[in-house]
Design an enzyme around this catalytic site. Sequence first.
Site, short mmCIF file in Angstrom:
data_model
loop_
_atom_site.label_atom_id
_atom_site.label_comp_id
_atom_site.label_asym_id
_atom_site.label_seq_id
_atom_site.Cartn_x
_atom_site.Cartn_y
_atom_site.Cartn_z
N GLN A 16 43.13 53.82 42.91
CA GLN A 16 44.27 53.41 42.10
C GLN A 16 43.97 52.42 40.97
O GLN A 16 44.47 52.57 39.85
CB GLN A 16 45.37 52.80 42.99
CG GLN A 16 46.60 52.42 42.21
CD GLN A 16 47.71 51.79 43.03
OE1 GLN A 16 48.61 51.19 42.48
NE2 GLN A 16 47.69 51.91 44.34
N ASN A 95 35.21 51.63 39.00
CA ASN A 95 35.60 50.71 40.08
C ASN A 95 34.97 51.16 41.40
O ASN A 95 35.61 51.24 42.42
CB ASN A 95 37.13 50.58 40.21
CG ASN A 95 37.81 51.84 40.67
OD1 ASN A 95 37.57 52.91 40.13
ND2 ASN A 95 38.68 51.75 41.68
N ALA A 97 32.26 50.65 44.57
CA ALA A 97 31.87 49.50 45.39
C ALA A 97 30.74 48.77 44.67
O ALA A 97 29.99 49.38 43.89
CB ALA A 97 31.41 49.99 46.75
N ARG A 103 22.70 51.62 41.94
CA ARG A 103 21.98 52.55 42.84
C ARG A 103 21.82 53.92 42.20
O ARG A 103 20.88 54.64 42.50
CB ARG A 103 22.71 52.66 44.19
CG ARG A 103 22.58 51.41 45.06
CD ARG A 103 23.03 51.65 46.50
NE ARG A 103 24.47 51.75 46.63
CZ ARG A 103 25.31 50.69 46.68
NH1 ARG A 103 24.83 49.46 46.64
NH2 ARG A 103 26.61 50.88 46.80
N VAL A 136 37.00 46.37 48.57
CA VAL A 136 38.33 45.76 48.67
C VAL A 136 39.43 46.76 48.32
O VAL A 136 39.29 47.54 47.37
CB VAL A 136 38.42 44.53 47.74
CG1 VAL A 136 39.86 44.04 47.60
CG2 VAL A 136 37.56 43.40 48.29
N GLU A 138 43.94 47.21 48.04
CA GLU A 138 45.15 46.51 47.62
C GLU A 138 45.54 45.30 48.47
O GLU A 138 45.62 44.17 48.00
CB GLU A 138 46.32 47.52 47.60
CG GLU A 138 47.69 46.93 47.38
CD GLU A 138 47.89 46.43 45.96
OE1 GLU A 138 47.54 47.15 45.01
OE2 GLU A 138 48.41 45.32 45.80
N ASP A 167 45.97 46.52 42.86
CA ASP A 167 45.39 47.70 42.22
C ASP A 167 45.90 47.89 40.80
O ASP A 167 45.18 47.75 39.83
CB ASP A 167 45.71 48.96 43.04
CG ASP A 167 44.80 49.09 44.26
OD1 ASP A 167 43.73 48.47 44.27
OD2 ASP A 167 45.17 49.82 45.20
N GLY A 246 61.40 30.31 39.55
CA GLY A 246 61.60 29.51 38.35
C GLY A 246 62.35 28.22 38.57
O GLY A 246 62.59 27.46 37.64
N GLY A 247 62.77 27.95 39.81
CA GLY A 247 63.44 26.68 40.10
C GLY A 247 64.95 26.76 40.12
O GLY A 247 65.61 25.83 40.55
N1 COA Z 1 28.31 61.89 42.05
C1 COA Z 1 27.54 61.40 43.05
N2 COA Z 1 27.88 60.32 43.78
C2 COA Z 1 29.04 59.74 43.50
C3 COA Z 1 29.90 60.19 42.47
C4 COA Z 1 29.48 61.33 41.73
N3 COA Z 1 30.23 61.83 40.73
N4 COA Z 1 30.97 59.39 42.43
C5 COA Z 1 30.81 58.47 43.40
N5 COA Z 1 29.64 58.67 44.04
C6 COA Z 1 29.08 57.88 45.13
C7 COA Z 1 28.83 56.44 44.76
O1 COA Z 1 27.69 56.31 43.97
C8 COA Z 1 28.70 55.82 46.13
O2 COA Z 1 27.40 56.06 46.62
P1 COA Z 1 26.47 54.91 47.30
O3 COA Z 1 27.31 54.30 48.38
O4 COA Z 1 25.29 55.67 47.79
O5 COA Z 1 26.14 53.93 46.26
C9 COA Z 1 29.65 56.65 46.96
O6 COA Z 1 30.00 57.79 46.17
C10 COA Z 1 30.91 55.97 47.41
O7 COA Z 1 31.45 55.14 46.41
P2 COA Z 1 32.29 53.86 46.81
O8 COA Z 1 32.78 53.21 45.59
O9 COA Z 1 31.48 53.03 47.75
O10 COA Z 1 33.53 54.53 47.57
P3 COA Z 1 34.21 54.15 48.95
O11 COA Z 1 35.23 55.20 49.20
O12 COA Z 1 33.24 53.89 50.03
O13 COA Z 1 34.93 52.74 48.64
C11 COA Z 1 36.47 51.32 47.43
C12 COA Z 1 36.15 52.73 47.95
C13 COA Z 1 37.71 51.41 46.57
C14 COA Z 1 36.71 50.38 48.61
C15 COA Z 1 35.28 50.78 46.62
O14 COA Z 1 34.97 51.72 45.60
C16 COA Z 1 35.54 49.44 45.98
O15 COA Z 1 35.49 48.39 46.64
N6 COA Z 1 35.79 49.41 44.67
C17 COA Z 1 35.99 48.21 43.92
C18 COA Z 1 37.34 47.58 44.18
C19 COA Z 1 38.49 48.52 43.94
O16 COA Z 1 38.69 49.05 42.87
N7 COA Z 1 39.32 48.65 44.99
C20 COA Z 1 40.63 49.27 44.89
C21 COA Z 1 40.63 50.71 44.78
S1 COA Z 1 42.28 51.21 44.44
#
Ligand code: COA
Length: 420
Positions: A16, A95, A97, A103, A136, A138, A167, A246-247
């Site tokens: 999001q 956005n 992780a 990586r 993280v 929402e 978000d 706002g008080g």
């Molecule tokens: N091709 C290949 N790999 C891809 C890809 C693509 N097109 N798009 C994503 N990936 C991979 C990433 O590189 C990552 O791989 P790695 O763990 O080996 O480095 C993997 O997919 C997962 O990505 P990640 O961002 O870790 O997703 P997640 O589902 O585990 O986590 C969140 C989701 C939202 C918790 C995390 O992305 C995050 O903390 N984001 C920042 C904060 C944020 O925006 N949070 C709110 C979201 S609404």
Amino acid sequence: MKALEGIKILDFTHVQSGPTCTQLLGWFGADVIKVERPGVGDATRKQLIDVPGADSLYFTMLNHNKRSIELNSKNETGKEVLTRLIEECDVLVENFAPGALDRMGFTWERIQEINPKLIMASIKGFGPGKYEDCKVYENVAQCAGGSASTTGFLDGPPLVTGAQIGDSGTGLHLCLGIVTALFQREKSGRGQKVTCAMQDSVLNLARVKLRDQQRLAAGPLKEYSQFGEGIPFGDTTPRAGNDSGGGQPGRILKCKGWEQDPNAYTYFIIQAAVWEKVCDVIGKPEWKTQEGYATPPDRLDKLNEVFAAVEEWTKTKTKYEVMEICNPQDIPVGPILSMKEISEDEGLYATGTMVKVDHPERGEYLSVGCPIKLSDSDVDVVRSPLLGEHTHEVLSEVLGYSGDELKRVVDSGAVGEVKA
Ligand code: COA
């Protein structure tokens, strides 16, 4: 012409927070190219499914005005295509992780080598420090940003709010950072890194509670209902129920029909400037001059009694009648509108704040339109793309792949199944 026409966004966002930001950029006219994992796509496409086989509302409502390209950014050919996208685009928004882009081999240093004019915009849960590596969502941000500790009632637990301030709130902040960096690039000729932490964005939105934290050092917070009720303050900003930030004393009060309708309520504010009008409206003209009621400080310990009297009056009116009676007299009130009422409000469709969108898999659905109105840049809300709908178009039109080169990229499996 649209405000951001000609600006290309490499949209590496998901869920999001990031998609809210890139959707706004799309609404302002940027060409948003959403990169998604082949065969999988943004996880929200298949979350909270209501129409079997169709992209979810979660996805469709956050990804209007975008093109979708499937691309495996971990495969060698996929990295080559991503490099070409970085060369061609003005902004990369992500956005993932923490560390995910590094990586993949796309560190900020590497990105600057590829395209020194590129603006790279990132959302993470936390800024640099002890929590910087955390994933993280929402509600975590609402809690870590100070909002939850100050939301809810004094005798209940901390509460998160339904508005997605972690978000969508962070997406808005990032969007401002991006257009600001684009503006600076006009003069500097250079790109830069823009980062927004969800914790920081929530705190920015909860700043009045940080204000009150500091005011506590000077004594109790007199405008809080708690003060009038004689409940002592602790050493941190307390939960204040529906008190206004706002008080001015304000409460949510029952209106006619509250017994059946969970949203038959109004917000009612008693400002000093309209006190006499409030007294007349609710049938308590004597309070205008009566000792103990006439001035705001006098009333602080009687707010429960005063609002009980106001509520006796609001219970005889619908929330809309309260609005019709009070608004002309400048008494600030607001009906508690349900999502059903909002989705049926023709006025919101007329301004483009709500829109009806047609989608090939799910038919017509409702969505929010752009809440920011520019007089010289109209917004046409275009349905969200199907997964990989524009892979061929982006490879050929944006990146210039053709003939054997295009075949090599497609055959490598880096871009999913390509429909020409
Ligand atoms: N091709 C290949 N790999 C891809 C890809 C693509 N097109 N798009 C994503 N990936 C991979 C990433 O590189 C990552 O791989 P790695 O763990 O080996 O480095 C993997 O997919 C997962 O990505 P990640 O961002 O870790 O997703 P997640 O589902 O585990 O986590 C969140 C989701 C939202 C918790 C995390 O992305 C995050 O903390 N984001 C920042 C904060 C944020 O925006 N949070 C709110 C979201 S609404």
